[in-house]
Scaffold this active site. Structure first.
Site, short mmCIF file in Angstrom:
data_model
loop_
_atom_site.label_atom_id
_atom_site.label_comp_id
_atom_site.label_asym_id
_atom_site.label_seq_id
_atom_site.Cartn_x
_atom_site.Cartn_y
_atom_site.Cartn_z
N HIS A 349 -6.02 -6.58 -8.92
CA HIS A 349 -5.21 -5.70 -8.08
C HIS A 349 -4.67 -4.48 -8.82
O HIS A 349 -3.82 -3.78 -8.27
CB HIS A 349 -4.01 -6.48 -7.50
CG HIS A 349 -4.35 -7.40 -6.39
ND1 HIS A 349 -4.49 -6.98 -5.08
CD2 HIS A 349 -4.59 -8.73 -6.37
CE1 HIS A 349 -4.79 -8.02 -4.31
NE2 HIS A 349 -4.87 -9.09 -5.07
N LYS A 537 7.00 2.38 -0.12
CA LYS A 537 6.23 1.56 -1.08
C LYS A 537 7.08 1.38 -2.32
O LYS A 537 8.10 2.06 -2.50
CB LYS A 537 4.89 2.21 -1.43
CG LYS A 537 4.98 3.65 -1.90
CD LYS A 537 3.60 4.25 -2.12
CE LYS A 537 2.92 4.57 -0.82
NZ LYS A 537 1.78 3.67 -0.54
N ARG A 538 6.69 0.45 -3.17
CA ARG A 538 7.39 0.22 -4.43
C ARG A 538 7.54 1.54 -5.19
O ARG A 538 6.62 2.36 -5.20
CB ARG A 538 6.59 -0.81 -5.24
CG ARG A 538 7.17 -1.18 -6.57
CD ARG A 538 6.44 -2.41 -7.12
NE ARG A 538 4.99 -2.20 -7.14
CZ ARG A 538 4.32 -1.70 -8.17
NH1 ARG A 538 4.98 -1.30 -9.25
NH2 ARG A 538 3.01 -1.57 -8.12
N LYS A 543 2.96 6.38 -8.05
CA LYS A 543 2.96 6.51 -6.58
C LYS A 543 3.56 7.85 -6.13
O LYS A 543 3.44 8.24 -4.99
CB LYS A 543 3.73 5.34 -5.96
CG LYS A 543 3.03 4.00 -6.18
CD LYS A 543 3.83 2.84 -5.60
CE LYS A 543 3.20 1.49 -5.91
NZ LYS A 543 1.96 1.24 -5.14
N THR A 645 -1.93 -1.28 1.21
CA THR A 645 -2.07 -1.83 2.57
C THR A 645 -1.14 -1.11 3.54
O THR A 645 -1.37 -1.13 4.74
CB THR A 645 -1.78 -3.34 2.60
OG1 THR A 645 -0.50 -3.60 2.01
CG2 THR A 645 -2.85 -4.12 1.86
N LYS A 649 -1.42 -0.06 7.72
CA LYS A 649 -0.44 -0.35 8.77
C LYS A 649 -0.07 0.91 9.54
O LYS A 649 0.03 0.90 10.77
CB LYS A 649 0.81 -0.98 8.15
CG LYS A 649 0.55 -2.34 7.52
CD LYS A 649 1.66 -2.73 6.55
CE LYS A 649 1.22 -3.91 5.70
NZ LYS A 649 2.12 -4.16 4.57
#
Length: 800
Positions: A349, A537-538, A543, A645, A649
């Site tokens: 991952h 998100k985290r 990111k 993911t 969504k």
């Protein structure tokens, strides 16, 4: 099992009286939640029993999904929907004068995970049961979740305990009879017998009892019900010699205290290792016991069982299965290895080298002495294999050693000693094969495959967004509910102006619901007619939440400087947790909140722009947020996000992806095309050469927009303390912008301008949103699980 509304009402009232000894009117909503959940679990238990019986009678192969997290969210609504009794229960509650919505809100999100890894595992459990595959999960029963996030007056993240078990977990059943013991510390005595065989006895060990709590994983519109087994650590009957009783209890209790203990200390790292071994040791003992109840020996274990390792956390399952086969069941090394390597499959991952787990040799030697001996032999075996195939290639040997520079490389164990390695998005898998695990792909090309992640369309579209579900039902019928591939039928209608208007009305209603949520949680009033632009998100540097907020700063500065410049009304929504020890990430959270405070209180701009940080991001919040979002921010630096993911969504609920060509964004882009998403930024192929000559300072000086935005971090614009955000400033300029935030800034600004332009044409915007929904079937976890079942696990569905 209640078969009618009348029967449900009577049984519910009786159950309330039996459980709490009072009338329905005198109960608290929490009491009503517990009673209803107990009834639903009992209702599902008939299916649970029948599914296990059918699987045994048909002798189907079973998959055990080992994961340190299963981020389930709330279970009651999902289970009512999957069982097909939601409407009956709602009507029954209405007849009793009760609110089902009030009861649904009582449930806490299960504190069994942190982010996408755990949410994926939860989606897989839903899809596997719905498709009638026997796939059971193994995890720890954490006493506390990761943490609940609060934001203090200074805009900083504050962590408080996530007491998710405060009123109990009605979905679990404690199975004391299935308890096992797990051994830590001690040492190994080695003896030989007359035949020259060695025997290994782990003595003076600290014993911990592992007690399983089973939760039903209920499929939709089927009897299939699988099991998520949560392991709790409890004291064994004997305290280790020489150890204080209170110290022993403390050491036992910390094992399942919370997910991902702080690993910035040695104690925290030891605890993580202890958690990982506790999970796999308990899980494997149960698998072996259950197999021997139905088979004469373990010779055929690989024909009946696959263990899927969800990232490197459960990789100790490989040496542990070897240990059990050899030390407890008398298998010789070669035979034990042949069984093990055909049982174990590994999902990677992460692309980030620093996230690939490596345990110091000394930790494993001390905590797990027998496991270390087996890992040493696995390392020698791998070296011998490579030297035999590629004589003289010492570089290849060294680059693929399991024990390397005093550390045990967990991913290398999984690749050498399992039968399958899969990535979770097409670009991610290519990076694994051509870069991160290049040498291993050279050694074992047949092991590698791609299985792009997916999400369950039931929780994330149909159940979370009933307004959209009703619109889809009206437009294409209801077949898509049971076969999500049929969502593609929507594409024939995307040019229908009536449907476009109806979709915009659905989206507006979801935005009104989100606006109410924001008001209650933060006190901030937002305009539901504005563009809802979301990054959820985290919080991590790669990111690039920082890129997002720098763009907000740029817009604010430009609107303050130029009264004639105004954007289409926009609400920038952020939701993210930072790891407690991740100082940089926590600084970014503070920056977002401080910028929000300034922008939201400035009457010159707050009519066209608001910034909101939503505290305590979790599944139940996400179910509201993804349905209300117009723009899905997926802006990680290319080559860093394995899949994602959240992007799926948002897409499934009709948001437009604004993103880089990273992770599953690549496949979203391929499916919907550039007319229906907005892509920007340096690509994986461009980045290496670009970095050779990149100077962040020179770029910043050459771009006035960037210079002003970056300087505002250290000139007091967002804090009375000019050094508050010095760390962020230094990361960008002093460390040459590792994640290319500044390098991609101009492209990001232009991408945001394109969003602004497109949104003004509401008909075209709605059409793009509908195309995203119509082409989202590929991102259903039903598709993903089917691919795992056929390509990796080689399992058949249970027949009813």
């Amino acid at each position: 099992m209640f078969q009618s509304k009348k029967q449900f009402i009577n049984e519910y009232k009786d159950k309330v009286a039996q459980t709490f000894g009072t009338t329905l009117e005198r109960t608290h909503p929490a009491d009503r939640y517990l009673v209803l959940s107990d009834m639903v679990r009992d209702f599902a238990s008939i299916n649970w029993r029948d599914a296990n019986a059918q699987a045994r009678s048909q002798k189907v192969k079973t998959v055990y999904y080992f994961s340190m997290e299963f981020l389930l969210g709330r279970s009651l609504k999902n289970n009512l929907k999957n069982l097909g009794i939601f409407d009956m229960v709602r009507e029954g509650f209405e007849e009793l004068g009760l609110s089902l919505d009030e009861v649904l809100e009582i449930e806490s999100d299960a504190g069994l995970g942190n982010g996408g890894l755990g949410r994926l595992a939860a989606c897989f459990m839903d899809s596997a049961a719905t498709l009638n595959y026997q796939v059971h999960g193994d995890c720890l029963r954490y006493q506390y979740g990761m943490f609940r996030q609060k934001i203090n007056a200074a805009g900083e993240q504050v962590e408080v305990p996530d007491m998710w078990l405060r009123i109990g977990n009605p979905w679990e059943i404690r199975k004391v009879k299935n308890s096992v013991e797990v051994r830590f510390w001690g040492h190994v005595n080695v003896t030989g017998d007359m035949n020259g065989d060695l025997h290994f006895d782990h003595v003076d060990a600290t014993l911990v009892r592992a007690v399983p709590y089973d939760m039903p994983m209920i499929g939709a519109n089927t009897k299939m019900t699988n099991t998520l087994r949560l392991w709790a650590a409890e004291p064994a009957d004997e305290v280790p010699a020489g150890m204080d009783y209170r110290d022993y209890l403390s050491k036992v209790n910390e094992i399942c205290r919370n997910v991902y203990p702080d690993d910035s200390t040695e104690d925290g790292r030891f605890l993580r290792l202890k958690q990982q071994y506790f999970l796999v040791a308990a899980g494997i003992q149960t698998i072996i016991r259950e197999h021997l109840e139905n088979n004469p020996s373990l010779d055929n274990l690989a024909d009946k069982v696959t263990i899927q390792l969800n990232d490197t956390h459960p990789v100790l399952a490989i040496p542990e299965l070897m240990r059990v086969l050899m030390d407890e069941h008398g298998y010789r090394w070669h035979d034990a290895f042949e069984i093990t390597r055909h049982v174990m499959a590994y999902t990677n991952h992460t692309i980030m080298v620093e996230a690939l787990e490596a345990w110091p040799v000394s930790y494993v030697q001390r905590l797990l002495p027998r496991i270390y001996m087996i890992i040493e032999e696995l390392d020698r075996q791998a070296v011998t294999y490579i030297q035999g195939r590629f004589p003289g290639d010492y570089g290849l040997v060294q680059r693929t050693r399991i024990i390397d520079n005093g550390a045990i490389q967990m991913a290398r164990i999984a690749i050498h000693d399992g039968f399958s390695v899969n990535g979770v998005a097409a670009i991610h898998t290519e990076i694994l094969k051509n870069d991160l695990f290049k040498d291993f792909y050279y050694l074992y090309p047949w092991k590698f495959s791609n299985k792009t992640n997916g999400i369950t369309p039931r929780r994330w579209c149909l159940y979370a967004n009933p307004e959209l579900e009703a619109l889809l039902d009206k437009t294409i019928g209801k077949d898509y509910r049971n076969n999500f591939d049929r969502i593609a039928d929507l594409e024939a209608h995307v040019d229908d102006s009536g449907l476009q208007q109806a979709f915009l009305a659905v989206k507006h209603r979801r935005k009104e619901i989100m606006a109410d949520y924001i008001r209650k949680e933060t006190g901030i009033e937002v305009n539901p007619y504005s563009i809802f632009d979301t990054q959820a998100k985290r919080l991590h540097a790669y990111k690039r939440q920082l890129l997002n907020i720098l763009h907000v700063i740029y817009l604010y500065q430009r609107m303050k400087e130029d009264p004639n410049f105004r954007i289409y009304p926009r609400t920038f929504l952020f939701a993210a947790k930072a790891a407690p020890a991740y100082v940089f990430a926590k600084k970014v959270i503070k920056l977002i909140n401080n910028v929000a405070r300034v922008v939201n209180n400035d009457p010159e701009v707050n009519n066209v722009m608001k910034v909101v940080f939503l505290p305590d991001y979790r599944v139940s919040m996400s179910e509201v947020l993804v349905t209300a979002t117009d723009v899905s921010e997926q802006i990680s630096m290319a080559g860093k996000e394995a899949s994602g993911t959240g992007n799926m969504k948002f897409m499934m609920n009709g948001a437009i992806t604004l993103g880089t060509l990273d992770g599953a964004n690549v496949e979203i882009d391929q499916l919907v095309g550039r007319d229906n998403d907005v892509i920007f930024g340096k690509t994986v192929e461009e980045i290496p050469q670009f970095r050779d000559n990149y100077r962040a300072w020179d770029l910043c000086v050459s771009d006035r927009r960037l210079m002003r935005a970056v300087n505002s971090l250290v000139d007091g614009s967002w804090s009375g303390n000019v050094d508050d955000f010095r760390m962020i400033y230094d990361e960008l300029l002093g460390r040459n912008d590792e994640y290319l935030v500044l390098a991609d800034f101009d492209a990001y600004v232009r991408a945001q301008e394109e969003i602004d332009r497109r949104y003004r044409d509401q008909s075209a915007w709605a059409r793009s949103c509908l195309i995203n929904i119509a082409r989202s079937a590929y991102f259903s976890s039903d598709r993903t699980i089917d691919q795992y079942a056929k390509d990796i696990w080689h399992i058949e569905p249970v027949r009813f």
